[in-house]
Design a protein around this motif. Structure first.
Motif, PDB file in Angstrom:
ATOM      1  N   LEU A  16      54.062  67.208  39.425  1.00  0.00           N
ATOM      2  CA  LEU A  16      55.361  67.833  39.672  1.00  0.00           C
ATOM      3  C   LEU A  16      55.642  69.025  38.756  1.00  0.00           C
ATOM      4  CD1 LEU A  16      57.536  64.641  40.282  1.00  0.00           C
ATOM      5  CD2 LEU A  16      56.316  66.083  41.921  1.00  0.00           C
ATOM      6  N   ASP A  17      54.722  69.364  37.882  1.00  0.00           N
ATOM      7  CA  ASP A  17      54.880  70.550  37.055  1.00  0.00           C
ATOM      8  C   ASP A  17      54.787  71.788  37.950  1.00  0.00           C
ATOM      9  OD1 ASP A  17      54.706  72.694  35.355  1.00  0.00           O
ATOM     10  OD2 ASP A  17      53.134  71.842  34.073  1.00  0.00           O
ATOM     11  N   PRO A  18      55.855  72.591  38.053  1.00  0.00           N
ATOM     12  CA  PRO A  18      55.830  73.750  38.973  1.00  0.00           C
ATOM     13  C   PRO A  18      54.790  74.790  38.593  1.00  0.00           C
ATOM     14  CG  PRO A  18      57.764  73.830  37.542  1.00  0.00           C
ATOM     15  CD  PRO A  18      57.130  72.493  37.329  1.00  0.00           C
ATOM     16  N   ASN A  19      54.304  74.758  37.360  1.00  0.00           N
ATOM     17  CA  ASN A  19      53.293  75.726  36.927  1.00  0.00           C
ATOM     18  C   ASN A  19      51.871  75.207  37.103  1.00  0.00           C
ATOM     19  OD1 ASN A  19      55.225  77.675  35.974  1.00  0.00           O
ATOM     20  ND2 ASN A  19      55.598  76.331  34.210  1.00  0.00           N
ATOM     21  N   ALA A  20      51.751  73.942  37.492  1.00  0.00           N
ATOM     22  CA  ALA A  20      50.418  73.354  37.644  1.00  0.00           C
ATOM     23  C   ALA A  20      49.840  73.733  38.999  1.00  0.00           C
ATOM     24  CB  ALA A  20      50.487  71.835  37.516  1.00  0.00           C
ATOM     25  N   ARG A  21      48.546  73.983  39.036  1.00  0.00           N
ATOM     26  CA  ARG A  21      47.845  74.275  40.284  1.00  0.00           C
ATOM     27  C   ARG A  21      46.859  73.145  40.530  1.00  0.00           C
ATOM     28  NH1 ARG A  21      51.122  77.270  41.368  1.00  0.00           N
ATOM     29  NH2 ARG A  21      50.886  76.190  43.317  1.00  0.00           N
ATOM     30  N   GLU A  22      47.048  72.439  41.620  1.00  0.00           N
ATOM     31  CA  GLU A  22      46.190  71.293  41.893  1.00  0.00           C
ATOM     32  C   GLU A  22      44.805  71.748  42.356  1.00  0.00           C
ATOM     33  OE1 GLU A  22      49.050  67.585  42.734  1.00  0.00           O
ATOM     34  OE2 GLU A  22      48.357  68.628  44.527  1.00  0.00           O
ATOM     35  N   VAL A  23      43.803  70.938  41.996  1.00  0.00           N
ATOM     36  CA  VAL A  23      42.414  71.226  42.338  1.00  0.00           C
ATOM     37  C   VAL A  23      41.804  69.974  42.936  1.00  0.00           C
ATOM     38  CG1 VAL A  23      40.160  71.999  41.496  1.00  0.00           C
ATOM     39  CG2 VAL A  23      42.264  72.845  40.395  1.00  0.00           C
ATOM     40  N   THR A  24      41.206  70.125  44.106  1.00  0.00           N
ATOM     41  CA  THR A  24      40.545  68.999  44.759  1.00  0.00           C
ATOM     42  C   THR A  24      39.127  69.408  45.133  1.00  0.00           C
ATOM     43  OG1 THR A  24      40.704  67.354  46.529  1.00  0.00           O
ATOM     44  CG2 THR A  24      41.357  69.625  47.062  1.00  0.00           C
ATOM     45  N   THR A  25      38.420  68.503  45.788  1.00  0.00           N
ATOM     46  CA  THR A  25      37.037  68.794  46.134  1.00  0.00           C
ATOM     47  C   THR A  25      36.805  68.606  47.626  1.00  0.00           C
ATOM     48  OG1 THR A  25      34.721  68.332  45.599  1.00  0.00           O
ATOM     49  CG2 THR A  25      36.190  66.446  45.712  1.00  0.00           C
ATOM     50  N   TRP A  26      35.715  69.164  48.103  1.00  0.00           N
ATOM     51  CA  TRP A  26      35.300  69.056  49.499  1.00  0.00           C
ATOM     52  C   TRP A  26      35.207  67.586  49.885  1.00  0.00           C
ATOM     53  CZ3 TRP A  26      34.669  74.252  50.479  1.00  0.00           C
ATOM     54  CH2 TRP A  26      34.295  74.630  51.771  1.00  0.00           C
ATOM     55  N   LEU A  27      35.715  67.240  51.070  1.00  0.00           N
ATOM     56  CA  LEU A  27      35.618  65.867  51.565  1.00  0.00           C
ATOM     57  C   LEU A  27      34.365  65.673  52.411  1.00  0.00           C
ATOM     58  CD1 LEU A  27      36.913  63.029  52.102  1.00  0.00           C
ATOM     59  CD2 LEU A  27      38.022  64.071  54.088  1.00  0.00           C
ATOM     60  N   GLY A  28      34.112  66.590  53.328  1.00  0.00           N
ATOM     61  CA  GLY A  28      32.966  66.481  54.225  1.00  0.00           C
ATOM     62  C   GLY A  28      32.727  67.827  54.893  1.00  0.00           C
ATOM     63  N   SER A  29      32.044  67.810  56.023  1.00  0.00           N
ATOM     64  CA  SER A  29      31.726  69.051  56.728  1.00  0.00           C
ATOM     65  C   SER A  29      32.951  69.600  57.449  1.00  0.00           C
ATOM     66  CB  SER A  29      30.609  68.800  57.745  1.00  0.00           C
ATOM     67  OG  SER A  29      30.424  69.926  58.578  1.00  0.00           O
ATOM     68  N   MET A  30      33.115  70.916  57.402  1.00  0.00           N
ATOM     69  CA  MET A  30      34.186  71.575  58.146  1.00  0.00           C
ATOM     70  C   MET A  30      34.021  71.408  59.650  1.00  0.00           C
ATOM     71  SD  MET A  30      36.633  73.386  56.537  1.00  0.00           S
ATOM     72  CE  MET A  30      36.997  74.716  57.682  1.00  0.00           C
ATOM     73  N   CYS A  31      32.845  70.974  60.090  1.00  0.00           N
ATOM     74  CA  CYS A  31      32.611  70.765  61.522  1.00  0.00           C
ATOM     75  C   CYS A  31      33.172  69.436  62.010  1.00  0.00           C
ATOM     76  CB  CYS A  31      31.115  70.857  61.831  1.00  0.00           C
ATOM     77  SG  CYS A  31      30.421  72.473  61.440  1.00  0.00           S
ATOM     78  N   HIS A  32      33.688  68.625  61.095  1.00  0.00           N
ATOM     79  CA  HIS A  32      34.369  67.381  61.448  1.00  0.00           C
ATOM     80  C   HIS A  32      35.834  67.489  61.016  1.00  0.00           C
ATOM     81  CE1 HIS A  32      30.616  65.512  62.642  1.00  0.00           C
ATOM     82  NE2 HIS A  32      30.078  65.870  61.496  1.00  0.00           N
TER      83      HIS A  32
END
Length: 535
Positions: free
Chosen positions: A203-219
């Motif tokens: 909830l920090d308005p200055n924080a930028r969340e970072v996630t990772t690839w889940l699977g292929s963009m073709c699915h």
């Protein structure tokens, strides 16, 4: 209507200087990864560059806008996202195939069914593409694009029921996947549901969340998660491979600021097992703001380990046909991540089913089983070609309602299983093929492999024969059938054929049917060895 392109337009304006992607630097390896950032504005500019490229190429070959264009690519690279979004921005309809479907004959058949006008293919697949009645184009890289003075084409006008994408079921039926046509109405629902799923947890308005690839963009899974990620100004990290190791996960947390992990349950289990022996990994997992798992339920052992060690676990339930996500765990249903509730803005129903022999295999002795149904008036209800006679989409997924509005998944009412990357496999069709081609060799068979890379088959033999010779003969006879299937559906090695004494597999008490789940449980240790799973 909202779409992936309206999301990109709005997010590039709102978050233009923030990183949308963290892609691998050219010299990166799994032992020494490093990442460079691509901003939201750069992503939009690159999409438009690809749009101009495809507008020039396809216009040159007299392929008009709103034509269906096949894309047969890996789906794990930044350039793959650019091809998909770029073709859409050029006014075309992408029909998406991942490289996990490696048979070009099946690809061309599916392109013919959709009346596709061309195929863009991964350059590494050039040797197997073969001859085609439609134009074939190798996928290109950013550095190789030639757009000359081609202007950015205007977007064609579309209606809610017009086609936006063509996906495919993640398992094969009658020798190939089914087409999953996706309208703009359906895509609008994907945008709204992914917005809920990917709401910031920091909830920090200055924080930028970072996630990772889940699977292929073709699915649909990765397509869904990218749309959700973009809406909230977060960024997505490209791993060196899928699945990635626990060491690489720690590198991503340390070097890229990864704070929100999205992973299929079978892949997450690898990290949870490793964390039992690695306090540093466990500490880093506990420091994540969220660990979202999907595809299938985690084992009870893994789930309890996560809860005991204060991992912020969330479970997502969905399917290709329904647009990626339908149900999500939440503190509204308590701290148990197995308890799911429907996302907002949808129209679902949970219908009681008649008890069947399958209930024995699901170990459901108490509680009413409910089938999850997506109603026709729900924006995420799939195309009419996939619906039941009553106009609704019957998923075949079974639940119990453990408290008002909160559900727990109880398996399926059919013979489909899910592999480790959440793609589906029709076990019954494999078994029927064995019975039809190997009837003189096989007395009984059962296919298992829930949460595994590929299926395995247990055989009760009908003849006295050397075990290795029997396996080879069975594999020879079933090979033509398996050559048309996704990689995760194939039995491609004698190692995946297990011979057991006749009558030894566990059966139901009522009808004597072999119990798939019981076979997987009873032979778990043996299967772990076959699949190379460490304790």
């Amino acid at each position: 209507m909202l779409s992936h392109l309206t999301v990109l337009e709005q997010s590039a304006s709102r978050y233009h200087s923030y990183p949308a992607f963290k892609i691998l630097a050219p010299a990166s390896t799994s032992n020494s990864p490093s990442w460079i950032s691509i901003t939201y504005q750069q992503f939009k500019d690159d999409v438009e560059l690809f749009a101009r490229h495809w507008a020039r190429v396809l216009k040159r070959d007299n392929i008009p806008q709103r034509s269906i264009i096949g894309l047969w690519i890996g789906g794990f690279a930044y350039a793959d996202a650019l091809h998909i979004y770029g073709l859409s921005r050029a006014g075309y309809i992408p029909q998406l195939f991942s490289l996990r479907l490696p048979n070009p004959d099946v690809i061309l058949e599916l392109l013919s069914k959709s009346n596709a006008r061309a195929l863009v293919y991964d350059a590494n697949s050039e040797s197997i593409v073969g001859r085609s009645s439609i134009p074939l184009y190798p996928a290109t890289s950013l550095s190789d694009l030639v757009v000359d003075d081609e202007p950015l084409p205007p977007m064609p006008s579309v209606q809610p029921e017009d086609l936006a994408f063509l996906f495919h079921t993640s398992g094969s039926t009658s020798g190939s996947p089914k087409l999953v046509p996706c309208s703009y109405r359906w895509l609008d629902s994907v945008v709204r549901k992914s917005n809920q799923t990917c709401l910031p947890v920091n909830l920090d308005p200055n924080a930028r969340e970072v996630t990772t690839w889940l699977g292929s963009m073709c699915h649909i899974g990765q397509t869904f998660m990218l749309i959700g990620t973009l809406q909230h100004g977060a960024s997505i990290v490209q791993p060196t491979k899928m699945p990635f190791s626990s060491q690489e996960l720690m590198d991503m947390i340390h070097l890229t600021g990864l704070n929100r992990l999205y992973q299929f349950a079978a892949f997450l289990s690898v990290h949870l097992r490793a964390s039992r022996k690695d306090p540093k990994l466990l500490s880093m997992l506990a420091g994540l703001d969220q660990i979202l798992t999907c595809g299938m339920p985690l084992s009870r052992e893994d789930e309890q380990w996560a809860i005991r060690n204060n991992l912020r676990l969330v479970n997502l339930f969905g399917s290709t046909e329904a647009g990626g996500a339908t149900l999500l765990s939440s503190y509204e249903c308590g701290s148990n991540p197995s308890l799911l509730f429907p996302l907002k803005g949808v129209s679902y129903r949970f219908e009681p089913i008649q008890p069947s022999a399958a209930d024995e295999d699901l170990h459901q002795s108490t509680g009413r089983l409910l089938e999850f149904v997506i109603l026709a008036d729900s924006a995420d209800c799939p195309d009419v070609s996939l619906r039941h006679a009553d106009g609704n989409f019957h998923t075949g997924d079974l639940f119990q309602e453990v408290s008002p509005g909160c559900y727990v998944f109880c398996g399926r009412d059919d013979d489909w299983i899910k592999s480790e990357n959440s793609l589906r496999c029709d076990t019954r069709s494999i078994e029927e093929n064995v019975r039809s081609t190997c009837g003189n060799l096989v007395s009984e068979c059962i296919v298992v492999g829930t949460g595994r890379p590929c299926p395995a088959m247990f055989i009760e033999p009908a003849v006295e024969m050397d075990e290795n010779k029997l396996k080879k003969e069975i594999l020879r006879k079933i090979r033509p059938f398996h050559s048309r299937r996704y990689m995760h559906e194939r039995i491609a090695s004698v190692d995946m054929i297990i011979i057991v004494p006749r009558g030894s597999l566990p059966r139901t008490a009522s009808k004597g049917n072999i119990r798939r789940k019981a076979v997987e449980d009873e032979y778990k240790a043996r299967l772990d060895v076959i699949y190379g799973v460490s304790a």
